[in-house]
Design a protein around this motif. Structure first.
Motif, PDB file in Angstrom:
ATOM      1  N   ALA A 536       0.823  -1.214   0.000  1.00 40.73           N
ATOM      2  CA  ALA A 536       0.000   0.000   0.000  1.00 40.73           C
ATOM      3  C   ALA A 536       0.854   1.260   0.000  1.00 40.73           C
ATOM      4  CB  ALA A 536      -0.924  -0.005   1.218  1.00 40.73           C
ATOM      5  N   ILE A 537       2.113   1.120   0.414  1.00 41.56           N
ATOM      6  CA  ILE A 537       3.008   2.274   0.467  1.00 41.56           C
ATOM      7  C   ILE A 537       3.625   2.554  -0.901  1.00 41.56           C
ATOM      8  CG2 ILE A 537       5.122   3.194   1.512  1.00 41.56           C
ATOM      9  CD1 ILE A 537       2.744   3.045   3.399  1.00 41.56           C
ATOM     10  N   ALA A 538       3.831   1.506  -1.685  1.00 40.39           N
ATOM     11  CA  ALA A 538       4.526   1.654  -2.970  1.00 40.39           C
ATOM     12  C   ALA A 538       3.904   2.720  -3.870  1.00 40.39           C
ATOM     13  CB  ALA A 538       4.605   0.311  -3.681  1.00 40.39           C
ATOM     14  N   PRO A 539       2.588   2.761  -4.051  1.00 41.50           N
ATOM     15  CA  PRO A 539       2.011   3.807  -4.916  1.00 41.50           C
ATOM     16  C   PRO A 539       2.267   5.220  -4.395  1.00 41.50           C
ATOM     17  CG  PRO A 539       0.423   2.038  -4.536  1.00 41.50           C
ATOM     18  CD  PRO A 539       1.556   1.820  -3.593  1.00 41.50           C
ATOM     19  N   GLU A 540       2.206   5.392  -3.049  1.00 41.42           N
ATOM     20  CA  GLU A 540       2.462   6.710  -2.467  1.00 41.42           C
ATOM     21  C   GLU A 540       3.933   7.111  -2.655  1.00 41.42           C
ATOM     22  OE1 GLU A 540       0.078   8.699  -1.388  1.00 41.42           O
ATOM     23  OE2 GLU A 540      -1.273   7.066  -1.988  1.00 41.42           O
ATOM     24  N   GLU A 541       4.804   6.110  -2.533  1.00 40.91           N
ATOM     25  CA  GLU A 541       6.229   6.377  -2.719  1.00 40.91           C
ATOM     26  C   GLU A 541       6.512   6.790  -4.167  1.00 40.91           C
ATOM     27  OE1 GLU A 541       9.934   6.794  -0.846  1.00 40.91           O
ATOM     28  OE2 GLU A 541       7.909   6.472  -0.071  1.00 40.91           O
ATOM     29  N   LYS A 542       5.810   6.139  -5.109  1.00 45.51           N
ATOM     30  CA  LYS A 542       5.996   6.495  -6.528  1.00 45.51           C
ATOM     31  C   LYS A 542       5.506   7.917  -6.795  1.00 45.51           C
ATOM     32  CE  LYS A 542       5.550   4.927 -11.264  1.00 45.51           C
ATOM     33  NZ  LYS A 542       5.378   6.283 -11.795  1.00 45.51           N
ATOM     34  N   LYS A 543       4.409   8.302  -6.156  1.00 42.38           N
ATOM     35  CA  LYS A 543       3.926   9.680  -6.330  1.00 42.38           C
ATOM     36  C   LYS A 543       4.975  10.689  -5.855  1.00 42.38           C
ATOM     37  CE  LYS A 543      -1.017   8.649  -5.743  1.00 42.38           C
ATOM     38  NZ  LYS A 543      -2.191   8.823  -4.842  1.00 42.38           N
ATOM     39  N   LEU A 544       5.649  10.361  -4.748  1.00 42.86           N
ATOM     40  CA  LEU A 544       6.686  11.246  -4.231  1.00 42.86           C
ATOM     41  C   LEU A 544       7.866  11.309  -5.203  1.00 42.86           C
ATOM     42  CD1 LEU A 544       7.659  13.035  -1.949  1.00 42.86           C
ATOM     43  CD2 LEU A 544       8.375  11.005  -0.687  1.00 42.86           C
ATOM     44  N   GLN A 545       8.271  10.153  -5.714  1.00 43.19           N
ATOM     45  CA  GLN A 545       9.359  10.138  -6.697  1.00 43.19           C
ATOM     46  C   GLN A 545       8.990  10.912  -7.959  1.00 43.19           C
ATOM     47  OE1 GLN A 545       9.822   5.902  -7.174  1.00 43.19           O
ATOM     48  NE2 GLN A 545      11.416   5.772  -5.592  1.00 43.19           N
ATOM     49  N   ASP A 546       7.770  10.699  -8.419  1.00 43.60           N
ATOM     50  CA  ASP A 546       7.316  11.413  -9.623  1.00 43.60           C
ATOM     51  C   ASP A 546       7.303  12.925  -9.399  1.00 43.60           C
ATOM     52  OD1 ASP A 546       7.014   9.010 -10.928  1.00 43.60           O
ATOM     53  OD2 ASP A 546       4.833   8.906 -10.680  1.00 43.60           O
ATOM     54  N   ALA A 547       6.953  13.334  -8.176  1.00 40.21           N
ATOM     55  CA  ALA A 547       6.951  14.771  -7.862  1.00 40.21           C
ATOM     56  C   ALA A 547       8.365  15.336  -7.947  1.00 40.21           C
ATOM     57  CB  ALA A 547       6.354  15.014  -6.483  1.00 40.21           C
ATOM     58  N   MET A 548       9.352  14.551  -7.473  1.00 44.25           N
ATOM     59  CA  MET A 548      10.739  15.015  -7.554  1.00 44.25           C
ATOM     60  C   MET A 548      11.172  15.179  -9.015  1.00 44.25           C
ATOM     61  SD  MET A 548      11.485  15.497  -4.474  1.00 44.25           S
ATOM     62  CE  MET A 548      10.751  15.066  -2.895  1.00 44.25           C
ATOM     63  N   LEU A 549      10.816  14.224  -9.857  1.00 43.61           N
ATOM     64  CA  LEU A 549      11.154  14.342 -11.276  1.00 43.61           C
ATOM     65  C   LEU A 549      10.398  15.496 -11.921  1.00 43.61           C
ATOM     66  CD1 LEU A 549      11.276  10.573 -12.315  1.00 43.61           C
ATOM     67  CD2 LEU A 549      13.198  12.131 -11.945  1.00 43.61           C
ATOM     68  N   ARG A 550       9.202  15.741 -11.452  1.00 46.03           N
ATOM     69  CA  ARG A 550       8.416  16.868 -11.963  1.00 46.03           C
ATOM     70  C   ARG A 550       9.131  18.187 -11.676  1.00 46.03           C
ATOM     71  NH1 ARG A 550       5.571  19.846 -14.681  1.00 46.03           N
ATOM     72  NH2 ARG A 550       3.377  20.374 -14.320  1.00 46.03           N
ATOM     73  N   LEU A 551       9.712  18.292 -10.483  1.00 40.14           N
ATOM     74  CA  LEU A 551      10.466  19.494 -10.136  1.00 40.14           C
ATOM     75  C   LEU A 551      11.713  19.610 -11.016  1.00 40.14           C
ATOM     76  CD1 LEU A 551      10.422  19.380  -6.212  1.00 40.14           C
ATOM     77  CD2 LEU A 551       8.845  20.592  -7.709  1.00 40.14           C
ATOM     78  N   ARG A 552      12.404  18.513 -11.179  1.00 38.85           N
ATOM     79  CA  ARG A 552      13.666  18.539 -11.929  1.00 38.85           C
ATOM     80  C   ARG A 552      13.448  18.913 -13.391  1.00 38.85           C
ATOM     81  NH1 ARG A 552      18.843  17.179 -12.806  1.00 38.85           N
ATOM     82  NH2 ARG A 552      19.373  15.725 -14.472  1.00 38.85           N
TER      83      ARG A 552
END
Length: 778
Positions: A536-552
């Motif tokens: 259940a954590i994996a999807p939330e973790e991916k959203k956080l990673q995607d947000a970092m790439l969105r910033l970059r």
């Protein structure tokens, strides 16, 4: 002290030469060399990184006086002896450049009297400059003019000290001990006296006068030990020698207990004993009645603790009316402080603001004495103080000044702060340098708009506020506790980029208070983990990673404005920004190992990518692994940069990032950086694969981990976590030099992050951190 001032000037990239006496034996620079070397050993560290000690020029008065001709600012910081200082001035006067500013770093000697030893042409360029110890960390610097100091000289020095050195400047009058030490030491003497009156032990007083009052956690007696009882005695003697006509003069007598400790050589922390003494792991306090040390640990009464949590008006009323000795003691020291500040304001400071700033910045109070008085109800508190003076309860019979009772509701207004000498309210300084401080600290009652409501709000919820000051840059202010990054913050960051790409020049991540971010919100993850486990954590973790790439990869620059801690996810947020602007006191690092996890929002991916970039920039044939070792070690050992300078050394800040000396200029500089990047034709980095160290790199790192585990330096679980970190930063089971993408490495991060969540030992670490705030070693 001179060496520590030199160290801080090096921290802020100001070239500096440190002078000292010539050595009688060996190299003439022997004394100054030892002083510079000692800087590397001091705690707290005066230098951002120890190796920067080499940047301090070394000189002695016998061989190098000609170097003074090249100096724009000369700060004298020798021992507090008037005769020694005057002799030095006579020696250096002929070598001072015609434009140079000369200043004495004295804690209380007369600046005007010091100036008398200088030639007439230097006097207009001479003043006092009082750094508080330790100068790297203490925000306050007092500037003290003489009657002959040219106003423009003081303006130049204030501008330099504020923006280049990063300090809060208060201008003081040339009176003994100036403002902060005058009020602060008088307050400490009053506290010692009132503690004796009410029969309170030193540890109880320190608990009462520390964090519970919004003051330094060391309280009163522990602070005296840290400062040094001999130093405190010297400051007291300055009061005794120069203030015979002061209505509070009897209170300046050296307390017998202090005199006895000094006589015994117990000077506080530097000698191992003072009001307190450490015995093994135990802390002992002095018991004057027994003339011996006894176990410490006394605390404030629970009743008094509850009173201190009340609003100011109710708090002071309850303390004054209580029969509890601790409460009566607290009212007494408040009353004594209000009384002293009101009587002496006209003599020592231009305005009440200067007194409040000096005490806040020099002694670590959250609120100055005049601010507290005003917050508690000016007229009522004034009446209470008057009644105590009339009843003989106060430390002096001196009446409160007439202006206290002229119908006012306080000394701080939107118009300015009260100046008895000018009989009017005086506004803040209008020097151009202060235009860079968009939300500078101000006093309660000044009516300045808070950053929480300033500008134009574009979006706001419980997690973030998106707003703009100039309709050009979107500012993201995180509102969560410790600015932890949860789903709401992730959503806010994405929304900020959407808004900026549509109609603004960039994004600045800045919050009006510290920290920048303490990392991912572990507590927010618990409900999902309890319901569905790590899956259940994996999807939330991916959203956080995607947000970092969105910033970059945003089409507008994202600038992180960092002050205080940027840990874990906060560090990842920073490194995925286009640029970082950091205050000197920024503490940046990937610390997930402390809770049994690995960085999971792209931190390890960043380390791998940076290693590849450095390898490519340095030598096309160099192995990536040789550039990876430091990054791996920092993550595996949860290293945190203890300054922005060290964070740059660890790779969390780049050479192109900006370190800002003054914390109040952080937002201004970040906004300017974002607009400058945009106006220069900003384009995001090109998405491209990069080489990794592969399975051979993993094997090399794991061999080192095995040695550490077998040698007892790390636990089996630490070894397991370190192996997973190695797997990610080396790119997994691929050949050395294989090209990978950020998304590929982030998938590895996510996989290992979630696997650790299922580990009982990691769960122990997470629960231990949530419950105690301290890491569990298992």
């Amino acid at each position: 002290m001179g060496a520590q001032i030199a160290a801080h000037l090096v921290n802020v990239k100001v070239p500096v030469v440190l002078f000292d006496l010539p050595a009688k034996e060996g190299p003439k620079n022997g004394i100054v060399t030892r002083a510079v070397e000692n800087l590397k050993k001091l705690k707290p560290a005066p230098l951002g990184v120890p190796e920067d000690a080499a940047l301090i020029g070394q000189a002695n008065y016998e061989e190098h006086l000609d170097q003074l001709k090249e100096c724009d600012l000369i700060i004298e910081a020798i021992a507090e002896r008037m005769d020694w200082k005057l002799d030095l001035y006579k020696k250096i006067a002929a070598h001072i450049a015609p434009h140079a500013i000369v200043a004495s770093n004295t804690s209380g000697l007369s600046i005007t009297k010091l100036s008398e030893a200088l030639p007439e042409e230097i006097k207009p360029r001479f003043c006092g400059i009082h750094f508080f110890n330790p100068p790297r960390y203490m925000y306050l610097v007092e500037l003290i003019p003489t009657p002959t100091t040219r106003p423009e000289i003081l303006d130049q020095l204030e501008s330099f000290v504020s923006t280049s050195v990063g300090k809060g400047v208060v201008r003081a009058k040339d009176t003994p001990n100036f403002i902060a030490n005058r009020v602060g030491i008088a307050g400490m003497l009053a506290t010692i006296k009132e503690a004796e009156n009410f029969g309170l032990s030193y540890d109880v007083v320190d608990d009462l006068t520390g964090k519970k009052l919004g003051r330094a956690s060391s309280g009163t007696f522990r602070t005296a030990d840290v400062v040094g009882l001999d130093t405190m005695s010297h400051v007291i003697k300055t009061l005794q020698d120069n203030l015979a006509d002061d209505p509070f003069f009897p209170t300046y007598a050296t307390p017998p207990v202090l005199a006895k400790l000094i006589e015994q050589g117990a000077l506080g922390q530097k000698t191992g004993a003072g009001f307190y003494k450490k015995a093994g792991r135990d802390i002992l306090r002095l018991d004057p009645a027994k003339a011996d040390y006894v176990p410490a640990g006394g605390k404030a009464d629970e009743l008094v603790g509850r009173i201190l949590k009340k609003p100011a008006a109710e708090r002071l009323k309850l303390l004054r009316e209580s029969t509890n000795p601790q409460a009566q003691f607290l009212w007494a020291i408040f009353r004594d402080g209000f009384h002293y500040c009101a009587v002496h304001l006209q003599d020592i400071a231009e305005t009440a603001r200067d007194v409040d700033f000096a005490i806040r910045w020099g002694f670590g109070w959250k609120q100055g004495p005049f601010e507290l008085w005003q917050a508690a109800g000016w007229k009522q508190v004034a009446q209470w103080v008057k009644e105590d003076i009339d009843a003989g309860k106060a430390l002096s019979k001196a009446p409160l000044p007439a202006w206290v009772f002229d119908g006012r509701d306080g000394v701080h207004t939107a118009e300015g702060s009260w100046s008895p000498a000018k009989n009017t309210y005086v506004p803040r300084s209008k020097l151009p340098v202060y235009e860079r401080q968009l939300f500078a600290e101000d006093v309660l009652g000044a009516g300045v708009q808070a950053p929480e409501t300033a500008g134009k709000t574009l979006h706001e919820d419980d997690s973030v506020r998106l707003w703009t000051l100039d309709d050009e840059v979107v500012i993201v202010s995180i509102k969560t506790k410790m600015h932890a990054i949860g789903p709401g913050v992730v959503e806010g960051l994405n929304k900020a980029v959407d808004l900026a790409e549509a109609q603004y020049k960039g994004v600045v991540v800045w919050s009006p208070d510290e920290p920048f971010s303490a990392g991912a919100d572990l507590q927010a993850m618990l409900p999902a983990f309890m319901a569905g486990g790590s899956k259940a954590i994996a999807p939330e973790e991916k959203k956080l990673q995607d947000a970092m790439l969105r910033l970059r990869y945003a089409n507008v620059p994202v600038v992180s404005a960092i002050r205080g801690m940027a840990l874990g996810g906060g560090c990842e947020l920073a490194v995925y920004s286009a640029k970082r602007v950091a205050a000197m006191e920024s503490y940046i690092g990937l610390v997930e190992v402390g809770v049994g996890l690995i960085p999971g929002a792209g931190g390890l991916t960043y380390i791998a990518r940076r290693a590849a970039e450095m390898a490519a920039a340095g030598n096309a044939n160099a192995p990536v692994l040789s550039f990876l070792t430091d990054g791996f070690t920092s993550a595996a050992m949860a290293k945190v940069g203890t300054s922005a300078i060290e964070a740059r050394k660890l790779g969390y800040l780049l050479d192109s990032d900006v370190i800002v000396p003054n914390k109040d200029e952080l937002l201004y500089v970040a906004i300017q950086q974002a607009k400058s990047l945009f106006d220069s034709g900003y384009r995001p980095p090109v998405r491209r694969p990069f080489p990794v160290a592969g399975r051979s790199g993993i094997a090399t790192i794991k061999n080192q981990l095995v040695n550490m585990r077998d040698g007892g330096f790390i636990s089996q679980h630490d070894y397991h976590i370190g192996s997973l970190i190695a797997d990610v930063v080396c790119g997994g089971e691929v050949e050395a030099g294989s090209l990978v993408t950020e998304e590929y490495l982030m998938a590895l991060e996510r996989k290992h992050f979630c696997s650790l969540l299922d580990s009982p030992k990691t769960q122990e670490r997470i629960m231990g951190m949530l419950q105690t705030g301290k890491p569990v070693r298992n």
